[in-house]
Design a protein around this motif. Structure first.
Motif, PDB file in Angstrom:
ATOM      1  N   ILE A 122       0.851  -1.189   0.000  1.00 39.76           N
ATOM      2  CA  ILE A 122       0.000   0.000   0.000  1.00 39.76           C
ATOM      3  C   ILE A 122       0.884   1.235   0.000  1.00 39.76           C
ATOM      4  O   ILE A 122       1.649   1.466   0.939  1.00 39.76           O
ATOM      5  N   GLU A 123       0.778   2.028  -1.042  1.00 42.18           N
ATOM      6  CA  GLU A 123       1.505   3.294  -1.068  1.00 42.18           C
ATOM      7  C   GLU A 123       0.688   4.386  -0.392  1.00 42.18           C
ATOM      8  O   GLU A 123       1.200   5.162   0.404  1.00 42.18           O
ATOM      9  N   SER A 124      -0.604   4.429  -0.705  1.00 42.87           N
ATOM     10  CA  SER A 124      -1.509   5.359  -0.030  1.00 42.87           C
ATOM     11  C   SER A 124      -2.942   4.913  -0.238  1.00 42.87           C
ATOM     12  O   SER A 124      -3.252   4.175  -1.176  1.00 42.87           O
ATOM     13  N   MET A 125      -3.817   5.364   0.663  1.00 41.14           N
ATOM     14  CA  MET A 125      -5.239   5.048   0.595  1.00 41.14           C
ATOM     15  C   MET A 125      -5.993   6.237   1.168  1.00 41.14           C
ATOM     16  O   MET A 125      -5.685   6.690   2.281  1.00 41.14           O
ATOM     17  N   TRP A 126      -6.981   6.764   0.440  1.00 41.89           N
ATOM     18  CA  TRP A 126      -7.670   7.956   0.923  1.00 41.89           C
ATOM     19  C   TRP A 126      -9.077   8.012   0.349  1.00 41.89           C
ATOM     20  O   TRP A 126      -9.362   7.490  -0.724  1.00 41.89           O
ATOM     21  N   LEU A 127      -9.964   8.675   1.104  1.00 43.05           N
ATOM     22  CA  LEU A 127     -11.337   8.867   0.681  1.00 43.05           C
ATOM     23  C   LEU A 127     -11.428  10.192  -0.063  1.00 43.05           C
ATOM     24  O   LEU A 127     -10.894  11.212   0.380  1.00 43.05           O
ATOM     25  N   SER A 128     -12.077  10.194  -1.220  1.00 44.44           N
ATOM     26  CA  SER A 128     -12.243  11.442  -1.960  1.00 44.44           C
ATOM     27  C   SER A 128     -13.076  12.419  -1.136  1.00 44.44           C
ATOM     28  O   SER A 128     -13.902  12.008  -0.310  1.00 44.44           O
ATOM     29  N   LYS A 129     -12.872  13.716  -1.361  1.00 43.20           N
ATOM     30  CA  LYS A 129     -13.596  14.720  -0.577  1.00 43.20           C
ATOM     31  C   LYS A 129     -15.100  14.628  -0.795  1.00 43.20           C
ATOM     32  O   LYS A 129     -15.883  14.990   0.089  1.00 43.20           O
ATOM     33  N   THR A 130     -15.505  14.161  -1.955  1.00 43.52           N
ATOM     34  CA  THR A 130     -16.928  13.969  -2.214  1.00 43.52           C
ATOM     35  C   THR A 130     -17.454  12.688  -1.586  1.00 43.52           C
ATOM     36  O   THR A 130     -18.657  12.440  -1.585  1.00 43.52           O
ATOM     37  N   ARG A 131     -16.523  11.857  -1.074  1.00 41.69           N
ATOM     38  CA  ARG A 131     -16.840  10.575  -0.433  1.00 41.69           C
ATOM     39  C   ARG A 131     -17.499   9.591  -1.388  1.00 41.69           C
ATOM     40  O   ARG A 131     -18.166   8.654  -0.959  1.00 41.69           O
ATOM     41  N   ARG A 132     -17.274   9.789  -2.661  1.00 40.78           N
ATOM     42  CA  ARG A 132     -17.809   8.870  -3.671  1.00 40.78           C
ATOM     43  C   ARG A 132     -16.883   7.686  -3.919  1.00 40.78           C
ATOM     44  O   ARG A 132     -17.331   6.627  -4.361  1.00 40.78           O
ATOM     45  N   TYR A 133     -15.568   7.878  -3.640  1.00 40.78           N
ATOM     46  CA  TYR A 133     -14.592   6.842  -3.952  1.00 40.78           C
ATOM     47  C   TYR A 133     -13.607   6.664  -2.804  1.00 40.78           C
ATOM     48  O   TYR A 133     -13.212   7.635  -2.149  1.00 40.78           O
ATOM     49  N   LEU A 134     -13.215   5.404  -2.585  1.00 38.45           N
ATOM     50  CA  LEU A 134     -12.050   5.085  -1.773  1.00 38.45           C
ATOM     51  C   LEU A 134     -10.910   4.835  -2.756  1.00 38.45           C
ATOM     52  O   LEU A 134     -10.947   3.879  -3.534  1.00 38.45           O
ATOM     53  N   ASN A 135      -9.917   5.722  -2.748  1.00 37.51           N
ATOM     54  CA  ASN A 135      -8.825   5.667  -3.716  1.00 37.51           C
ATOM     55  C   ASN A 135      -7.631   4.926  -3.141  1.00 37.51           C
ATOM     56  O   ASN A 135      -7.307   5.066  -1.953  1.00 37.51           O
ATOM     57  N   LEU A 136      -6.962   4.157  -3.998  1.00 37.31           N
ATOM     58  CA  LEU A 136      -5.780   3.398  -3.590  1.00 37.31           C
ATOM     59  C   LEU A 136      -4.657   3.599  -4.590  1.00 37.31           C
ATOM     60  O   LEU A 136      -4.877   3.603  -5.798  1.00 37.31           O
ATOM     61  N   SER A 137      -3.467   3.767  -4.063  1.00 38.79           N
ATOM     62  CA  SER A 137      -2.242   3.690  -4.858  1.00 38.79           C
ATOM     63  C   SER A 137      -1.475   2.488  -4.339  1.00 38.79           C
ATOM     64  O   SER A 137      -1.021   2.473  -3.193  1.00 38.79           O
ATOM     65  N   LEU A 138      -1.363   1.456  -5.179  1.00 38.22           N
ATOM     66  CA  LEU A 138      -0.746   0.194  -4.781  1.00 38.22           C
ATOM     67  C   LEU A 138       0.529  -0.042  -5.564  1.00 38.22           C
ATOM     68  O   LEU A 138       0.651   0.366  -6.731  1.00 38.22           O
ATOM     69  N   GLN A 139       1.479  -0.737  -4.937  1.00 41.26           N
ATOM     70  CA  GLN A 139       2.676  -1.214  -5.609  1.00 41.26           C
ATOM     71  C   GLN A 139       2.509  -2.716  -5.820  1.00 41.26           C
ATOM     72  O   GLN A 139       2.433  -3.482  -4.869  1.00 41.26           O
ATOM     73  N   LEU A 140       2.415  -3.122  -7.093  1.00 45.37           N
ATOM     74  CA  LEU A 140       2.264  -4.531  -7.442  1.00 45.37           C
ATOM     75  C   LEU A 140       3.574  -5.070  -7.982  1.00 45.37           C
ATOM     76  O   LEU A 140       4.304  -4.371  -8.687  1.00 45.37           O
ATOM     77  N   MET A 141       3.887  -6.308  -7.653  1.00 46.63           N
ATOM     78  CA  MET A 141       5.116  -6.939  -8.126  1.00 46.63           C
ATOM     79  C   MET A 141       4.905  -7.475  -9.542  1.00 46.63           C
ATOM     80  O   MET A 141       3.947  -8.201  -9.811  1.00 46.63           O
ATOM     81  N   VAL A 142       5.803  -7.086 -10.439  1.00 44.91           N
ATOM     82  CA  VAL A 142       5.719  -7.502 -11.840  1.00 44.91           C
ATOM     83  C   VAL A 142       7.089  -7.961 -12.310  1.00 44.91           C
ATOM     84  O   VAL A 142       8.089  -7.820 -11.606  1.00 44.91           O
ATOM     85  N   GLY A 143       7.145  -8.492 -13.541  1.00 44.40           N
ATOM     86  CA  GLY A 143       8.417  -8.938 -14.085  1.00 44.40           C
ATOM     87  C   GLY A 143       8.272  -9.428 -15.506  1.00 44.40           C
ATOM     88  O   GLY A 143       7.183  -9.431 -16.086  1.00 44.40           O
ATOM     89  N   ALA A 144       9.382  -9.850 -16.084  1.00 41.04           N
ATOM     90  CA  ALA A 144       9.407 -10.350 -17.454  1.00 41.04           C
ATOM     91  C   ALA A 144       8.808 -11.745 -17.521  1.00 41.04           C
ATOM     92  O   ALA A 144       9.050 -12.582 -16.656  1.00 41.04           O
ATOM     93  N   THR A 145       8.018 -11.990 -18.547  1.00 43.69           N
ATOM     94  CA  THR A 145       7.390 -13.294 -18.709  1.00 43.69           C
ATOM     95  C   THR A 145       7.035 -13.528 -20.168  1.00 43.69           C
ATOM     96  O   THR A 145       6.774 -12.585 -20.908  1.00 43.69           O
ATOM     97  N   ASP A 146       7.016 -14.788 -20.564  1.00 37.86           N
ATOM     98  CA  ASP A 146       6.574 -15.157 -21.914  1.00 37.86           C
ATOM     99  C   ASP A 146       5.067 -15.408 -21.955  1.00 37.86           C
ATOM    100  O   ASP A 146       4.495 -15.517 -23.038  1.00 37.86           O
TER     101      ASP A 146
END
Length: 223
Positions: A122-146
């Motif tokens: 979790i990089e950050s998590m916050w509720l929009s000021k309008t309270r319509r959305y719970l926003n998330l900034s996530l770090q996902l693990m990725v890599g090279a693949t066939d």
């Protein structure tokens, strides 16, 4: 030689899966770096017109802008539709001059038959000021693949709607994440906006399995 694929995310929408192809390079929204750093960066609801061009958007602060030069984006392919995005823009006398954007996934809360809770950061998590959305900034693990089938799957599971002692209601959610064969060589930032219920709940919790353990965060939807 293995081919490096952009991160693909399958976001669970009701009964179907929508595949997203997210940029591996734009991360200026949180860091304030890069060629868009001198502009305003906001999560927005972007509106397409009948010709599929973006003509207006509303920020999470509830401010509406008209777009000076309406434009088209490949994934915003339906007319008269609302899309979530991070917009990089400059305010003008008539509205806004949009210079760039990042896509935002929208996992709609629902019941999921087979839960997966592979860890994320979790990089950050916050509720929009309008309270319509719970926003998330996530770090996902990725890599090279066939494998083209090695794609992250992200969703949002409804655990329960609980009635509290004071008569208020709390919606308890859990982040669904299936690593699904994607190699874990490095992290990539990805944005998500979880729509909040308009009437059903007074507050919401989201439980996320992270590499440092399970975290639960709570947000108040009503005063």
């Amino acid at each position: 030689m293995k081919k490096v694929f952009h991160l693909l995310l399958c976001i669970i929408f009701s009964s179907q899966l929508l595949t997203l192809n997210l940029s591996c390079t734009q991360d200026a929204y949180d860091k304030g770096e890069g060629k868009y750093s001198q502009m305003t960066a906001e999560m927005v609801d972007a509106y397409t017109a009948s010709d599929k061009r973006i003509t207006a958007f509303v920020t999470d602060d509830g401010v509406r802008y008209t777009v000076d030069s309406p434009f088209s984006v490949g994934y915003m392919s339906k007319p008269d539709t609302v899309y979530r995005a991070v917009f990089f823009f400059s305010k003008t006398e008539k509205g806004a001059d949009v210079k760039g954007l990042n896509r935002v996934g929208v996992p709609v809360p629902q019941k999921i038959a087979e839960m997966k809770t592979d860890p994320v950061r979790i990089e950050s998590m916050w509720l929009s000021k309008t309270r319509r959305y719970l926003n998330l900034s996530l770090q996902l693990m990725v890599g090279a693949t066939d494998s083209k089938d090695a794609v992250h799957k992200i969703g949002c599971h409804i655990d329960t709607l609980m009635t509290n002692a004071d008569g208020t209601h709390t919606l308890h959610l859990t982040l669904y994440h299936n690593q699904n064969g994607m190699p874990q060589h490095y992290t990539q930032r990805s944005y998500f906006s979880v729509p909040m219920p308009a009437e059903a709940a007074d507050s919401v919790t989201l439980t996320v399995n992270t590499y440092d353990g399970v975290e639960t965060r709570a947000f108040k939807l009503k005063n």
